[in-house]
Design a protein around this motif. Structure first.
Motif, PDB file in Angstrom:
ATOM      1  N   ARG A  66       0.836  -1.197   0.000  1.00 35.91           N
ATOM      2  CA  ARG A  66       0.000   0.000   0.000  1.00 35.91           C
ATOM      3  C   ARG A  66       0.878   1.257   0.000  1.00 35.91           C
ATOM      4  N   GLN A  67       1.910   1.230   0.822  1.00 34.29           N
ATOM      5  CA  GLN A  67       2.808   2.382   0.920  1.00 34.29           C
ATOM      6  C   GLN A  67       3.708   2.526  -0.296  1.00 34.29           C
ATOM      7  N   LEU A  68       3.858   1.451  -1.074  1.00 28.39           N
ATOM      8  CA  LEU A  68       4.693   1.498  -2.271  1.00 28.39           C
ATOM      9  C   LEU A  68       3.875   1.685  -3.545  1.00 28.39           C
ATOM     10  N   ALA A  69       2.566   1.823  -3.401  1.00 28.14           N
ATOM     11  CA  ALA A  69       1.688   1.957  -4.571  1.00 28.14           C
ATOM     12  C   ALA A  69       2.082   3.153  -5.443  1.00 28.14           C
ATOM     13  N   PHE A  70       2.455   4.245  -4.798  1.00 32.48           N
ATOM     14  CA  PHE A  70       2.869   5.432  -5.560  1.00 32.48           C
ATOM     15  C   PHE A  70       4.023   5.100  -6.500  1.00 32.48           C
ATOM     16  N   TYR A  71       5.010   4.372  -5.986  1.00 30.49           N
ATOM     17  CA  TYR A  71       6.200   4.066  -6.776  1.00 30.49           C
ATOM     18  C   TYR A  71       5.873   3.144  -7.953  1.00 30.49           C
ATOM     19  N   VAL A  72       4.955   2.223  -7.729  1.00 33.03           N
ATOM     20  CA  VAL A  72       4.522   1.342  -8.819  1.00 33.03           C
ATOM     21  C   VAL A  72       3.855   2.174  -9.907  1.00 33.03           C
ATOM     22  N   ALA A  73       2.940   3.034  -9.493  1.00 34.31           N
ATOM     23  CA  ALA A  73       2.211   3.870 -10.450  1.00 34.31           C
ATOM     24  C   ALA A  73       3.145   4.830 -11.178  1.00 34.31           C
ATOM     25  N   TYR A  74       4.044   5.455 -10.422  1.00 37.58           N
ATOM     26  CA  TYR A  74       4.967   6.419 -11.015  1.00 37.58           C
ATOM     27  C   TYR A  74       5.878   5.753 -12.046  1.00 37.58           C
ATOM     28  N   PRO A  91       2.711  -0.893 -27.297  1.00 33.35           N
ATOM     29  CA  PRO A  91       3.614  -0.444 -26.234  1.00 33.35           C
ATOM     30  C   PRO A  91       4.090  -1.563 -25.308  1.00 33.35           C
ATOM     31  N   LYS A  92       3.256  -2.577 -25.087  1.00 33.87           N
ATOM     32  CA  LYS A  92       3.640  -3.628 -24.142  1.00 33.87           C
ATOM     33  C   LYS A  92       4.879  -4.398 -24.609  1.00 33.87           C
ATOM     34  N   ASP A 154      -7.035   8.765 -14.659  1.00 33.90           N
ATOM     35  CA  ASP A 154      -7.319   8.799 -16.103  1.00 33.90           C
ATOM     36  C   ASP A 154      -7.119   7.429 -16.738  1.00 33.90           C
ATOM     37  N   ARG A 155      -6.208   6.638 -16.181  1.00 34.68           N
ATOM     38  CA  ARG A 155      -5.976   5.294 -16.715  1.00 34.68           C
ATOM     39  C   ARG A 155      -6.531   4.214 -15.773  1.00 34.68           C
ATOM     40  N   ASN A 156      -7.376   4.660 -14.830  1.00 38.86           N
ATOM     41  CA  ASN A 156      -7.995   3.757 -13.847  1.00 38.86           C
ATOM     42  C   ASN A 156      -6.943   2.986 -13.047  1.00 38.86           C
ATOM     43  N   GLY A 157      -5.806   3.614 -12.862  1.00 41.51           N
ATOM     44  CA  GLY A 157      -4.717   2.969 -12.147  1.00 41.51           C
ATOM     45  C   GLY A 157      -5.013   2.721 -10.686  1.00 41.51           C
ATOM     46  N   GLU A 158      -5.881   3.552 -10.099  1.00 40.25           N
ATOM     47  CA  GLU A 158      -6.216   3.356  -8.681  1.00 40.25           C
ATOM     48  C   GLU A 158      -6.948   2.032  -8.464  1.00 40.25           C
ATOM     49  N   ASP A 159      -7.688   1.597  -9.489  1.00 41.05           N
ATOM     50  CA  ASP A 159      -8.390   0.310  -9.387  1.00 41.05           C
ATOM     51  C   ASP A 159      -7.399  -0.849  -9.455  1.00 41.05           C
ATOM     52  N   GLY A 160      -6.397  -0.719 -10.327  1.00 39.16           N
ATOM     53  CA  GLY A 160      -5.396  -1.766 -10.444  1.00 39.16           C
ATOM     54  C   GLY A 160      -4.572  -1.912  -9.180  1.00 39.16           C
ATOM     55  N   LEU A 161      -4.396  -0.795  -8.476  1.00 44.37           N
ATOM     56  CA  LEU A 161      -3.639  -0.808  -7.230  1.00 44.37           C
ATOM     57  C   LEU A 161      -4.520  -1.129  -6.022  1.00 44.37           C
ATOM     58  N   GLY A 162      -5.794  -0.789  -6.140  1.00 52.32           N
ATOM     59  CA  GLY A 162      -6.716  -1.019  -5.028  1.00 52.32           C
ATOM     60  C   GLY A 162      -6.559  -0.009  -3.912  1.00 52.32           C
ATOM     61  N   ILE A 163      -6.123   1.209  -4.253  1.00 54.18           N
ATOM     62  CA  ILE A 163      -5.858   2.228  -3.236  1.00 54.18           C
ATOM     63  C   ILE A 163      -6.820   3.400  -3.343  1.00 54.18           C
ATOM     64  N   THR A 164      -6.738   4.290  -2.353  1.00 55.36           N
ATOM     65  CA  THR A 164      -7.519   5.521  -2.361  1.00 55.36           C
ATOM     66  C   THR A 164      -6.569   6.711  -2.482  1.00 55.36           C
ATOM     67  N   PHE A 224       5.091  -5.713 -13.014  1.00 56.20           N
ATOM     68  CA  PHE A 224       5.262  -4.353 -13.542  1.00 56.20           C
ATOM     69  C   PHE A 224       4.871  -4.270 -15.018  1.00 56.20           C
ATOM     70  N   GLY A 225       4.200  -3.174 -15.325  1.00 50.20           N
ATOM     71  CA  GLY A 225       3.690  -2.982 -16.678  1.00 50.20           C
ATOM     72  C   GLY A 225       2.244  -3.400 -16.804  1.00 50.20           C
ATOM     73  N   HIS A 226       1.732  -4.010 -15.724  1.00 49.94           N
ATOM     74  CA  HIS A 226       0.355  -4.509 -15.757  1.00 49.94           C
ATOM     75  C   HIS A 226      -0.529  -3.909 -14.671  1.00 49.94           C
ATOM     76  N   VAL A 227       0.060  -3.536 -13.562  1.00 44.62           N
ATOM     77  CA  VAL A 227      -0.729  -3.137 -12.387  1.00 44.62           C
ATOM     78  C   VAL A 227      -1.648  -1.951 -12.655  1.00 44.62           C
ATOM     79  N   THR A 228      -1.091  -0.835 -13.132  1.00 42.75           N
ATOM     80  CA  THR A 228      -1.918   0.358 -13.356  1.00 42.75           C
ATOM     81  C   THR A 228      -2.270   0.601 -14.817  1.00 42.75           C
ATOM     82  N   LEU A 229      -1.704  -0.227 -15.694  1.00 51.06           N
ATOM     83  CA  LEU A 229      -1.900  -0.026 -17.130  1.00 51.06           C
ATOM     84  C   LEU A 229      -2.954  -0.948 -17.723  1.00 51.06           C
ATOM     85  N   GLY A 230      -3.302  -1.985 -16.976  1.00 52.33           N
ATOM     86  CA  GLY A 230      -4.356  -2.879 -17.428  1.00 52.33           C
ATOM     87  C   GLY A 230      -4.007  -3.680 -18.654  1.00 52.33           C
TER      88      GLY A 230
END
Length: 233
Positions: A66-74, A91-92, A154-164, A224-230
């Motif tokens: 949860r605390q590392l979600a930012f780094y995954v998304a970034y 791109p994949k 915008d890329r629904n990344g919060e859903d892939g991470l499951g965070i708020t 990586f490459g899948h979590v926030t990018l779907g």
């Protein structure tokens, strides 16, 4: 007496066979468990369902996914920009490119955890020193949070991470303090600005004075490459 000796020999032989059978059975169970454990550790985890799992420990402080979600998304966002330039139609493909001895997706995962370790080290130093953001810095942080959250949603990344958004606010607030103290520390060390960035040699020397442990059975399973990018890799 002869009958007794004959029975004893048979008993010993049968006991040896029994012991061998038990040992072999135990070995089969152990090897089977290791095989299962290995295959399980390599299986990609569901990020939203694993938020409370520990990913790294810095000086006795555990950081969860949860605390590392930012780094995954970034990191996913930054690499995806390169991926779209590499092959706009697919791109994949870029995520699976092998360069400098490892796949891009692995390099991205390594970079993300190293950034997190770097920031946690300086955050802890900031807390020890009593560092705080001034009004201007706090306002700048709030703007950065809004921009980042907007890009992520915008890329629904919060859903892939499951965070708020609160999770992002918490991590980015810690990062802001870490960045401020890094600047202070560089001045104290008469170093140039950036010398203590996470890829700098000066920082590597500082890092060696800290105790860091990555829980690879967790972190290596972040796809990586899948979590926030779907996208499936």
């Amino acid at each position: 007496m002869d009958k007794f000796l004959t029975w004893l020999k048979k008993a010993r032989r049968s006991r040896k066979k029994y012991i061998i059978t038990v040992v072999l059975a135990v070995l089969v169970v152990v090897l089977g468990w290791k095989s299962y454990d290995s295959s399980t550790s390599k299986k990609a985890l569901s990020y939203p369902q694993s938020l409370d799992q520990k990913a790294v420990c810095v000086n006795g402080t555990d950081l969860t996914l949860r605390q590392l979600a930012f780094y995954v998304a970034y990191e996913e966002g930054e690499v995806e920009k390169q991926a779209e330039v590499y092959n706009p139609d697919d791109p994949k493909q870029y995520w699976n490119v092998h360069t400098d001895g490892q796949f891009v997706r692995v390099a991205a995962r390594n970079a993300a955890i190293q950034m997190a370790i770097h920031d946690e080290i300086f955050y802890q130093m900031a807390m020890k020193d009593g560092t705080a953001l001034n009004e201007e810095e706090q306002k700048e942080l709030e703007n950065k949070i809004e921009d980042f959250w907007s890009d992520l949603t915008d890329r629904n990344g919060e859903d892939g991470l499951g965070i708020t958004k609160d999770d992002i606010v918490d991590t980015m607030s810690r990062i802001a303090l870490a960045e401020k103290y890094q600047y202070v520390y560089e001045e104290l060390q008469n170093a140039d600005h950036g010398d203590y960035d996470f890829s700098g040699e000066a920082y590597e020397q500082l890092k060696e004075k800290n105790k860091c442990k990555i829980y690879r059975n967790v972190w290596s399973r972040v796809s990586f490459g899948h979590v926030t990018l779907g996208t499936e890799l």
